[in-house]
Design a protein around this motif. Sequence first.
Motif, PDB file in Angstrom:
ATOM      1  N   PRO B 264     -28.657  -3.485 -18.841  1.00  0.00           N
ATOM      2  CA  PRO B 264     -27.636  -2.447 -18.546  1.00  0.00           C
ATOM      3  C   PRO B 264     -27.016  -2.569 -17.161  1.00  0.00           C
ATOM      4  N   ILE B 265     -27.774  -3.067 -16.191  1.00  0.00           N
ATOM      5  CA  ILE B 265     -27.227  -3.201 -14.827  1.00  0.00           C
ATOM      6  C   ILE B 265     -26.015  -4.143 -14.822  1.00  0.00           C
ATOM      7  N   MET B 266     -26.060  -5.164 -15.687  1.00  0.00           N
ATOM      8  CA  MET B 266     -24.941  -6.114 -15.754  1.00  0.00           C
ATOM      9  C   MET B 266     -23.720  -5.403 -16.333  1.00  0.00           C
ATOM     10  N   VAL B 267     -23.943  -4.608 -17.349  1.00  0.00           N
ATOM     11  CA  VAL B 267     -22.821  -3.877 -17.955  1.00  0.00           C
ATOM     12  C   VAL B 267     -22.208  -2.929 -16.927  1.00  0.00           C
ATOM     13  N   GLN B 268     -23.068  -2.293 -16.152  1.00  0.00           N
ATOM     14  CA  GLN B 268     -22.567  -1.381 -15.112  1.00  0.00           C
ATOM     15  C   GLN B 268     -21.736  -2.147 -14.081  1.00  0.00           C
ATOM     16  N   ALA B 269     -22.226  -3.301 -13.702  1.00  0.00           N
ATOM     17  CA  ALA B 269     -21.489  -4.121 -12.719  1.00  0.00           C
ATOM     18  C   ALA B 269     -20.125  -4.543 -13.273  1.00  0.00           C
ATOM     19  N   ILE B 270     -20.109  -4.911 -14.529  1.00  0.00           N
ATOM     20  CA  ILE B 270     -18.842  -5.315 -15.156  1.00  0.00           C
ATOM     21  C   ILE B 270     -17.850  -4.154 -15.142  1.00  0.00           C
ATOM     22  N   GLU B 271     -18.350  -2.978 -15.445  1.00  0.00           N
ATOM     23  CA  GLU B 271     -17.453  -1.813 -15.458  1.00  0.00           C
ATOM     24  C   GLU B 271     -16.942  -1.472 -14.065  1.00  0.00           C
ATOM     25  N   ILE B 272     -17.791  -1.663 -13.053  1.00  0.00           N
ATOM     26  CA  ILE B 272     -17.342  -1.425 -11.668  1.00  0.00           C
ATOM     27  C   ILE B 272     -16.228  -2.410 -11.303  1.00  0.00           C
ATOM     28  N   MET B 273     -16.423  -3.663 -11.668  1.00  0.00           N
ATOM     29  CA  MET B 273     -15.393  -4.668 -11.337  1.00  0.00           C
ATOM     30  C   MET B 273     -14.079  -4.346 -12.047  1.00  0.00           C
ATOM     31  N   ARG B 274     -14.184  -3.937 -13.290  1.00  0.00           N
ATOM     32  CA  ARG B 274     -12.948  -3.599 -14.019  1.00  0.00           C
ATOM     33  C   ARG B 274     -12.271  -2.369 -13.416  1.00  0.00           C
ATOM     34  N   GLN B 275     -13.099  -1.437 -12.939  1.00  0.00           N
ATOM     35  CA  GLN B 275     -12.527  -0.256 -12.301  1.00  0.00           C
ATOM     36  C   GLN B 275     -11.829  -0.650 -11.001  1.00  0.00           C
ATOM     37  N   MET B 276     -12.433  -1.586 -10.273  1.00  0.00           N
ATOM     38  CA  MET B 276     -11.807  -2.066  -9.027  1.00  0.00           C
ATOM     39  C   MET B 276     -10.445  -2.697  -9.332  1.00  0.00           C
ATOM     40  N   GLN B 277     -10.366  -3.370 -10.453  1.00  0.00           N
ATOM     41  CA  GLN B 277      -9.079  -3.974 -10.824  1.00  0.00           C
ATOM     42  C   GLN B 277      -8.081  -2.894 -11.250  1.00  0.00           C
ATOM     43  N   ALA B 278      -8.577  -1.935 -12.022  1.00  0.00           N
ATOM     44  CA  ALA B 278      -7.685  -0.856 -12.478  1.00  0.00           C
ATOM     45  C   ALA B 278      -7.183  -0.019 -11.300  1.00  0.00           C
ATOM     46  N   ASP B 279      -8.021   0.117 -10.268  1.00  0.00           N
ATOM     47  CA  ASP B 279      -7.645   0.923  -9.095  1.00  0.00           C
ATOM     48  C   ASP B 279      -6.785   0.151  -8.100  1.00  0.00           C
ATOM     49  N   GLY B 280      -6.500  -1.099  -8.390  1.00  0.00           N
ATOM     50  CA  GLY B 280      -5.614  -1.850  -7.496  1.00  0.00           C
ATOM     51  C   GLY B 280      -6.316  -2.572  -6.372  1.00  0.00           C
ATOM     52  N   ILE B 281      -7.669  -2.595  -6.407  1.00  0.00           N
ATOM     53  CA  ILE B 281      -8.376  -3.343  -5.360  1.00  0.00           C
ATOM     54  C   ILE B 281      -8.319  -4.835  -5.685  1.00  0.00           C
ATOM     55  N   ILE B 282      -8.664  -5.176  -6.914  1.00  0.00           N
ATOM     56  CA  ILE B 282      -8.570  -6.575  -7.357  1.00  0.00           C
ATOM     57  C   ILE B 282      -7.211  -6.766  -8.014  1.00  0.00           C
ATOM     58  N   GLU B 283      -6.612  -7.891  -7.733  1.00  0.00           N
ATOM     59  CA  GLU B 283      -5.273  -8.158  -8.283  1.00  0.00           C
ATOM     60  C   GLU B 283      -5.284  -8.252  -9.813  1.00  0.00           C
ATOM     61  N   GLN B 284      -4.162  -7.875 -10.407  1.00  0.00           N
ATOM     62  CA  GLN B 284      -4.053  -7.960 -11.859  1.00  0.00           C
ATOM     63  C   GLN B 284      -4.146  -9.402 -12.354  1.00  0.00           C
ATOM     64  N   ASP B 285      -3.535 -10.318 -11.629  1.00  0.00           N
ATOM     65  CA  ASP B 285      -3.565 -11.714 -12.092  1.00  0.00           C
ATOM     66  C   ASP B 285      -4.578 -12.547 -11.329  1.00  0.00           C
ATOM     67  N   THR B 286      -5.682 -11.911 -10.986  1.00  0.00           N
ATOM     68  CA  THR B 286      -6.720 -12.627 -10.239  1.00  0.00           C
ATOM     69  C   THR B 286      -7.202 -13.886 -10.968  1.00  0.00           C
ATOM     70  N   VAL B 287      -7.224 -13.820 -12.309  1.00  0.00           N
ATOM     71  CA  VAL B 287      -7.705 -14.982 -13.069  1.00  0.00           C
ATOM     72  C   VAL B 287      -6.680 -16.116 -13.048  1.00  0.00           C
ATOM     73  N   GLY B 288      -5.422 -15.769 -12.806  1.00  0.00           N
ATOM     74  CA  GLY B 288      -4.388 -16.793 -12.720  1.00  0.00           C
ATOM     75  C   GLY B 288      -4.361 -17.476 -11.366  1.00  0.00           C
ATOM     76  N   LYS B 289      -5.165 -16.965 -10.448  1.00  0.00           N
ATOM     77  CA  LYS B 289      -5.198 -17.557  -9.108  1.00  0.00           C
ATOM     78  C   LYS B 289      -6.507 -18.307  -8.885  1.00  0.00           C
ATOM     79  N   ILE B 290      -6.413 -19.336  -8.072  1.00  0.00           N
ATOM     80  CA  ILE B 290      -7.603 -20.083  -7.685  1.00  0.00           C
ATOM     81  C   ILE B 290      -7.893 -19.716  -6.232  1.00  0.00           C
ATOM     82  N   HIS B 291      -9.155 -19.375  -5.977  1.00  0.00           N
ATOM     83  CA  HIS B 291      -9.473 -18.841  -4.642  1.00  0.00           C
ATOM     84  C   HIS B 291      -9.009 -19.794  -3.539  1.00  0.00           C
ATOM     85  N   TYR B 292      -9.425 -21.069  -3.687  1.00  0.00           N
ATOM     86  CA  TYR B 292      -8.846 -22.124  -2.862  1.00  0.00           C
ATOM     87  C   TYR B 292      -7.922 -22.932  -3.736  1.00  0.00           C
TER      88      TYR B 292
END
Lengths: 330, 485
Positions: B264-292
């Motif tokens: 369950p801790i993993m599921v909770q972490a996944i939901e936090i990350m998705r919330q961060m994306q929904a709240d505008g902290i993580i970019e919408q097209d983060t997967v389309g970008k390469i960190h470097y």
Amino acid sequence: MSVTATTEPSGGSARRAVRPAPDQPKGGAARKKRRPPMGAPGIGWIAPGFILSVGLIYFCIVYSGYIATLDWDGMSPVRKSVGLDNFTNALTNKLFWGALRHTVIFYVCTFLGQTVIGFIFAALLQSKIKLAVVYKVLVFIPVVIAPAIMAPVHRIIFATDGTLNSFLRAIGLGHFAQPWLSQTSTALWVVILVQIWTSVGFGFILFFAAMGQIEPEVLEAARIDGAGNIRVLWSVVLPDVRGTVVVLAILNAIGSLKLFDFPYLLTAAGPAYSTDFLGTYIYRETAVMGHVGYAAALSLLLLVLAVGMSIIMSARGRERDKRKAVEADA
Amino acid sequence: MRTALRFRTVVAVAAAAALTITVAACSDSKDAATGDGTAATATGEGGDSGGSGADAASPDTASSVTGEVAWWGWTPDKDVGDNYITEFNKVYPNIKVTFKNFENTQYKPSLRAALAAGEGPDVWNVAPGGDTGGVVLYADYVEDLTQLATNWLGADFATKWTPGFSSNLTLDGKLTGAPLGGVAAGFLWINQTLFDQYGLSAPTTLDEWVDVCKTFADNGIICYGLGSGGGQTFASELLRVVLNSIDPDFFLQACQGKREWNEPIMVQAIEIMRQMQADGIIEQDTVGKIHYPDSNNDFMSQRAAMNSMGTWYAQYSRKSSAIASMEAAGVSNPEPFVMVPIMFPNLAGNDWTPQLFAEVDYGLAVNKDSKNKEAAEIFVAWLTMTEEGSRTVMNALDLTPSLVGVEADWDKVDLVDNAVQKPAIQELFGEVEKIAQVESRQKLQTAETLQALVVGVEQILGTNVDAQAIADQIQADATVSPLQP
């Protein structure tokens, strides 16, 4: 075999001027025409290249077959024999079937796109339009630009804040703006679209050349019979360029099976394997995961697919030729 | 007759040569499989010559050694690596070293191919584990540096380095690389110049972070640059941070197989990350970008205000490095900005904020078949086992040097804003020595686990797949290799 003889006017010394006829080799008719040697010496000349190319290819295939029976990372001196496990694992792995599914979708779409758009462009440019040469160059340029150069440009175009979305917003279609490369639902279609854009020029140039071979009298006859543009294209031009369509089908099939550059450069086979193809899958298993034995098995499966498809397409082509010959005789 | 014979001879020789080339081109040396090393010397693939390190370079005779050394690595940046070499050459001018820097994803394929072909470099980077430089990937080709370390640091050399650094680079009793320095991740770098410009403070809670991001978004600035695509592992580091903010022990335990990735801790972490994306902290097209290079360029060109790089990013606090990296990111005539490290905000609403995680970053391995082995060893020894070499490493602000107790020569470090950045960086680097982990995350993660987490994060931030399904998939992929279904 005529020999022209002239006789000097009487009183002069007789002199015979002999000139060989155009169809006679110099040296006189009595000499036999020598045939170029086609026996063992000829084979000798091609042997190095033949051994190099055939040996390189077939030896590597056989060697890959050996590696495919190993659990090996490609570097370690320890090579564990696993029999055919790599093959059975590949055939039961959903990533393999996913890559194959993407390949089929990619093939169908790019073949249709390249064929239809290339055919239309070729037809348009066969008519007398201004600046035709400029259009030809514009259509063909993407064919000669390296994917490594085009991919970053397309990554900018399809980024969330990229050119496409900016354009959509500018014309009031902002609700269509998407993170195109970031979604599993759209990434594959972007790869396909980029490939079509790249390859249309190649289809165009083949169709353009093929259309140039059609006898003007045939087209004229169709016009006299009252056929319009569409009818001429459909009933006269298209049957005559069917060979080009078959060539494109085969080339696209081979290109789809060994596809690597655009999926790797645009999306790195992601997100979540949504743009994974056999080429990227094999690369990842080899270079990233270090499963060289498994990757060799994948390579051989790819080879079987490619050869099998070529045989089927060639067989279909021969059947069609036979059918046409029978129809012509009738 | 004579001509025919000569012709046949030519053909036969050509055929034999062609066959030989063919076999050689395709073969990867059977002798490697035998492990006897008999042919390895010729191919550069093995051989036991010097493998024990019994004839390792000594500081007593080092000054008379000459040679040319090729060094390959995915890090440091070219200018930093070249600076190490410049400082080294002040002491050993007769040893010429050239450094070649690779993109992370290109390092392993290039090095593996070169080593397999017997054309590997004399020195290359190795890490405790992971997909780029993991020691296990290259262990057959490296010199055991135990004797070298003994010659330069004494028999208790391991105690001279930060705890865990040498053990994490030791494989089957063989010191595969001399640790160059430590690295920490799990914290944020912020562009203090931009924060000041918009009157913002570093966020300490998730709500504050949302507000900060809203301000930046209103001004056309990316709040938190995170590239999750391209197969790189930076975004899975964020997942680790989120997991740590819920349960600090879970991640390493799951790597070891003591916990399940689909708890369950993993599921909770996944939901936090998705919330961060929904709240505008993580970019919408983060997967389309390469960190470097994408997210790095966003940060260095000031299009993004925050980034989650590790301690190696401290090098861009230096004016010269900042300018170079800003230019590399496409900025013309750059004016360097002030960047400082901060801890992640409290992401899970617990009583603690997630701690950074630290370990040895990489070491320098020596090719056991190097033709310039002694010169290569001296270069490695100077950088990793001498105080002046370690200070050079520290001055670059790329790593915390392995040798304990070495301080930067701060007078020589040209920070953009000394008053703001020096205490922040000193504190950060001081932490690394304290918390460096003996259980290396890099060492514990298999290639399958890394890949599973990378793809899992892509699914988290790029799809609507159910959180539990993603966690189940990570669990399945992290533990199952193609040969062990």
